[in-house]
Design a protein around this motif. Structure first.
Motif, PDB file in Angstrom:
ATOM      1  N   HIS A 268       0.821  -1.212   0.000  1.00  0.00           N
ATOM      2  CA  HIS A 268       0.000   0.000   0.000  1.00  0.00           C
ATOM      3  C   HIS A 268       0.852   1.258   0.000  1.00  0.00           C
ATOM      4  O   HIS A 268       0.496   2.263  -0.628  1.00  0.00           O
ATOM      5  CB  HIS A 268      -0.952  -0.010   1.201  1.00  0.00           C
ATOM      6  N   LEU A 269       1.978   1.231   0.697  1.00  0.00           N
ATOM      7  CA  LEU A 269       2.906   2.360   0.659  1.00  0.00           C
ATOM      8  C   LEU A 269       3.350   2.629  -0.774  1.00  0.00           C
ATOM      9  O   LEU A 269       3.356   3.781  -1.236  1.00  0.00           O
ATOM     10  CB  LEU A 269       4.116   2.064   1.551  1.00  0.00           C
ATOM     11  N   ASN A 270       3.736   1.569  -1.475  1.00  0.00           N
ATOM     12  CA  ASN A 270       4.221   1.739  -2.847  1.00  0.00           C
ATOM     13  C   ASN A 270       3.126   2.141  -3.822  1.00  0.00           C
ATOM     14  O   ASN A 270       3.383   2.832  -4.804  1.00  0.00           O
ATOM     15  CB  ASN A 270       4.897   0.449  -3.314  1.00  0.00           C
ATOM     16  N   LEU A 271       1.898   1.719  -3.550  1.00  0.00           N
ATOM     17  CA  LEU A 271       0.799   2.054  -4.452  1.00  0.00           C
ATOM     18  C   LEU A 271       0.167   3.408  -4.155  1.00  0.00           C
ATOM     19  O   LEU A 271      -0.215   4.141  -5.076  1.00  0.00           O
ATOM     20  CB  LEU A 271      -0.283   0.973  -4.380  1.00  0.00           C
ATOM     21  N   PHE A 272       0.059   3.752  -2.865  1.00  0.00           N
ATOM     22  CA  PHE A 272      -0.773   4.897  -2.487  1.00  0.00           C
ATOM     23  C   PHE A 272      -0.044   5.983  -1.689  1.00  0.00           C
ATOM     24  O   PHE A 272      -0.637   7.002  -1.370  1.00  0.00           O
ATOM     25  CB  PHE A 272      -1.989   4.409  -1.688  1.00  0.00           C
ATOM     26  N   GLY A 273       1.223   5.741  -1.331  1.00  0.00           N
ATOM     27  CA  GLY A 273       1.993   6.806  -0.714  1.00  0.00           C
ATOM     28  C   GLY A 273       2.154   6.719   0.795  1.00  0.00           C
ATOM     29  O   GLY A 273       1.817   5.716   1.427  1.00  0.00           O
ATOM     30  N   LYS A 274       2.671   7.799   1.370  1.00  0.00           N
ATOM     31  CA  LYS A 274       3.224   7.782   2.721  1.00  0.00           C
ATOM     32  C   LYS A 274       2.196   7.732   3.845  1.00  0.00           C
ATOM     33  O   LYS A 274       2.577   7.691   5.020  1.00  0.00           O
ATOM     34  CB  LYS A 274       4.140   8.988   2.922  1.00  0.00           C
ATOM     35  N   SER A 275       0.927   7.716   3.541  1.00  0.00           N
ATOM     36  CA  SER A 275      -0.066   7.603   4.620  1.00  0.00           C
ATOM     37  C   SER A 275       0.052   6.266   5.346  1.00  0.00           C
ATOM     38  O   SER A 275      -0.457   6.125   6.466  1.00  0.00           O
ATOM     39  CB  SER A 275      -1.485   7.779   4.066  1.00  0.00           C
ATOM     40  N   TYR A 276       0.716   5.274   4.730  1.00  0.00           N
ATOM     41  CA  TYR A 276       0.893   3.961   5.358  1.00  0.00           C
ATOM     42  C   TYR A 276       2.235   3.828   6.077  1.00  0.00           C
ATOM     43  O   TYR A 276       2.490   2.803   6.705  1.00  0.00           O
ATOM     44  CB  TYR A 276       0.765   2.851   4.306  1.00  0.00           C
ATOM     45  N   LEU A 277       3.063   4.856   5.994  1.00  0.00           N
ATOM     46  CA  LEU A 277       4.416   4.759   6.557  1.00  0.00           C
ATOM     47  C   LEU A 277       4.402   4.649   8.076  1.00  0.00           C
ATOM     48  O   LEU A 277       5.182   3.876   8.651  1.00  0.00           O
ATOM     49  CB  LEU A 277       5.238   5.973   6.117  1.00  0.00           C
ATOM     50  N   ALA A 278       3.544   5.380   8.748  1.00  0.00           N
ATOM     51  CA  ALA A 278       3.535   5.387  10.213  1.00  0.00           C
ATOM     52  C   ALA A 278       3.270   3.994  10.771  1.00  0.00           C
ATOM     53  O   ALA A 278       3.926   3.560  11.734  1.00  0.00           O
ATOM     54  CB  ALA A 278       2.499   6.379  10.739  1.00  0.00           C
ATOM     55  N   ASP A 279       2.334   3.263  10.190  1.00  0.00           N
ATOM     56  CA  ASP A 279       2.034   1.915  10.669  1.00  0.00           C
ATOM     57  C   ASP A 279       3.225   0.982  10.478  1.00  0.00           C
ATOM     58  O   ASP A 279       3.506   0.133  11.335  1.00  0.00           O
ATOM     59  CB  ASP A 279       0.816   1.345   9.931  1.00  0.00           C
ATOM     60  N   ILE A 280       3.930   1.133   9.365  1.00  0.00           N
ATOM     61  CA  ILE A 280       5.124   0.316   9.117  1.00  0.00           C
ATOM     62  C   ILE A 280       6.190   0.619  10.150  1.00  0.00           C
ATOM     63  O   ILE A 280       6.780  -0.290  10.757  1.00  0.00           O
ATOM     64  CB  ILE A 280       5.648   0.576   7.691  1.00  0.00           C
ATOM     65  N   LEU A 281       6.444   1.890  10.376  1.00  0.00           N
ATOM     66  CA  LEU A 281       7.508   2.277  11.326  1.00  0.00           C
ATOM     67  C   LEU A 281       7.141   1.886  12.751  1.00  0.00           C
ATOM     68  O   LEU A 281       8.034   1.482  13.529  1.00  0.00           O
ATOM     69  CB  LEU A 281       7.767   3.788  11.221  1.00  0.00           C
ATOM     70  N   ASP A 282       5.874   1.962  13.114  1.00  0.00           N
ATOM     71  CA  ASP A 282       5.448   1.551  14.458  1.00  0.00           C
ATOM     72  C   ASP A 282       5.812   0.085  14.708  1.00  0.00           C
ATOM     73  O   ASP A 282       6.232  -0.288  15.813  1.00  0.00           O
ATOM     74  CB  ASP A 282       3.940   1.754  14.638  1.00  0.00           C
ATOM     75  N   THR A 283       5.629  -0.744  13.690  1.00  0.00           N
ATOM     76  CA  THR A 283       5.936  -2.172  13.845  1.00  0.00           C
ATOM     77  C   THR A 283       7.424  -2.422  13.936  1.00  0.00           C
ATOM     78  O   THR A 283       7.895  -3.105  14.846  1.00  0.00           O
ATOM     79  CB  THR A 283       5.338  -2.976  12.671  1.00  0.00           C
ATOM     80  N   ILE A 284       8.194  -1.874  13.006  1.00  0.00           N
ATOM     81  CA  ILE A 284       9.632  -2.217  12.993  1.00  0.00           C
ATOM     82  C   ILE A 284      10.372  -1.596  14.178  1.00  0.00           C
ATOM     83  O   ILE A 284      11.401  -2.121  14.598  1.00  0.00           O
ATOM     84  CB  ILE A 284      10.300  -1.840  11.645  1.00  0.00           C
ATOM     85  N   ARG A 285       9.853  -0.502  14.738  1.00  0.00           N
ATOM     86  CA  ARG A 285      10.505   0.076  15.923  1.00  0.00           C
ATOM     87  C   ARG A 285      10.457  -0.883  17.111  1.00  0.00           C
ATOM     88  O   ARG A 285      11.324  -0.836  17.989  1.00  0.00           O
ATOM     89  CB  ARG A 285       9.826   1.399  16.301  1.00  0.00           C
ATOM     90  N   ARG A 286       9.443  -1.740  17.156  1.00  0.00           N
ATOM     91  CA  ARG A 286       9.311  -2.655  18.283  1.00  0.00           C
ATOM     92  C   ARG A 286      10.315  -3.818  18.205  1.00  0.00           C
ATOM     93  O   ARG A 286      10.384  -4.636  19.111  1.00  0.00           O
ATOM     94  CB  ARG A 286       7.880  -3.177  18.360  1.00  0.00           C
ATOM     95  N   TYR A 287      11.033  -3.908  17.098  1.00  0.00           N
ATOM     96  CA  TYR A 287      11.975  -4.994  16.929  1.00  0.00           C
ATOM     97  C   TYR A 287      13.405  -4.493  16.726  1.00  0.00           C
ATOM     98  O   TYR A 287      14.285  -5.232  16.404  1.00  0.00           O
ATOM     99  CB  TYR A 287      11.543  -5.865  15.750  1.00  0.00           C
TER     100      TYR A 287
END
Length: 287
Positions: A268-287
């Motif tokens: 979705h990030l690649n198709l529709f842009g940065k509105s999906y970035l926050a959810d991705i970063l929230d996940t990877i920060r936990r690891y």
């Protein structure tokens, strides 16, 4: 979009059927969709540009037919797939819709569990297909972690970096995540997946039974399908209770789901842009 040439082509695909009406339907972001009414019955039709999405409908046809062959959950019958000039066409059985009752959700959980019980050793599929509008590489691998990293996350990360949607520092965080995946995903056989199981990709028929549509089929970790059910609002609780009864989930299933959802979020990030970035970063920060 429904040109005279397309109408003639559809008549050829339907053979003896007499087409009475074409009704435009609300569709997704890449397809024109129609209900085709003939003298005998209705059909569902999708049309898009072959040059933009080469082989998409042939791949979808193969996925639908693979799911249907297992006879555990209803799949629309494929009438035909074809191409005229730069238009590709997929014709499917029309599904009349019913009410999503408690019985529907219970059946859905049970039948998805049955689909996931169809397993094999290798992860992937012998053909590639699409996830939404993006090509999906299904080249087989012997274990889930390698397949998930190499065929799911890394291609999307490269695309996002190339289009300046992610920074190299974000990629480094993903690389740290990779090291933890073997502990998160203990060895489990590959399950047959729908592959894109969000709330827009199933129907309820008039018998209150689930119907799967728009698949991105491959053999993968069953948490992929279960995770996607939660991504845009979630399914009814009875669905999860029923699935759990018929195919119990591991203790860390929520962690698995969170990580599996990185793939559709990157798509979705690649198709529709940065509105999906926050959810991705929230996940990877936990690891």
């Amino acid at each position: 979009m429904m040109t005279a040439a397309l109408q003639s082509f559809l008549k050829q695909l339907l053979k003896e059927e007499t087409i009475v009406q074409y009704t435009a339907l609300g569709g997704g972001s890449i397809n024109y969709t129609y209900r085709i009414t003939t003298s005998k019955e209705n059909f569902f039709c999708k049309i898009n540009k072959y040059s933009s999405f080469p082989g998409m409908f042939e791949a979808e046809r193969a996925g639908l037919e693979l799911l249907a062959s297992k006879q555990v959950i209803r799949i629309p019958r494929v009438i035909a797939a074809g191409r005229i000039n730069d238009n590709q066409v997929l014709l499917l059985e029309w599904i009349e819709q019913g009410l999503r009752t408690d019985a529907f959700w219970t059946s859905f959980g049970e039948q998805l569990a049955a689909l996931h019980h169809i397993q094999q050793k290798q992860f992937g599929l012998n053909t590639d297909n699409y996830m939404g509008a993006l090509p999906q590489n299904n080249q087989p691998a012997e274990n889930w972690v390698d397949f998930f990293i190499q065929k799911r996350l890394q291609p999307q990360l490269k695309l996002a970096v190339d289009h300046h949607l992610l920074e190299p520092t974000h990629v480094s965080r993903f690389e740290k995540l990779y090291q933890q995946l073997p502990a998160v995903f203990p060895v489990e056989p590959a399950s047959l997946l729908h592959g894109d199981l969000w709330s827009g990709n199933f129907l309820c028929d008039v018998q209150e039974k689930p119907v799967l549509i728009d698949p991105a089929v491959y053999y993968g970790h069953r948490s992929v399908d279960m995770a996607m059910t939660t991504l845009f609002g979630g399914f009814d609780g009875l669905f999860y209770d029923s699935y759990q009864y018929h195919f119990p989930l591991p203790a860390n299933y929520r962690e698995q789901w969170e990580i599996c959802n990185l793939y559709p979020l990157l798509v979705h990030l690649n198709l529709f842009g940065k509105s999906y970035l926050a959810d991705i970063l929230d996940t990877i920060r936990r690891y």
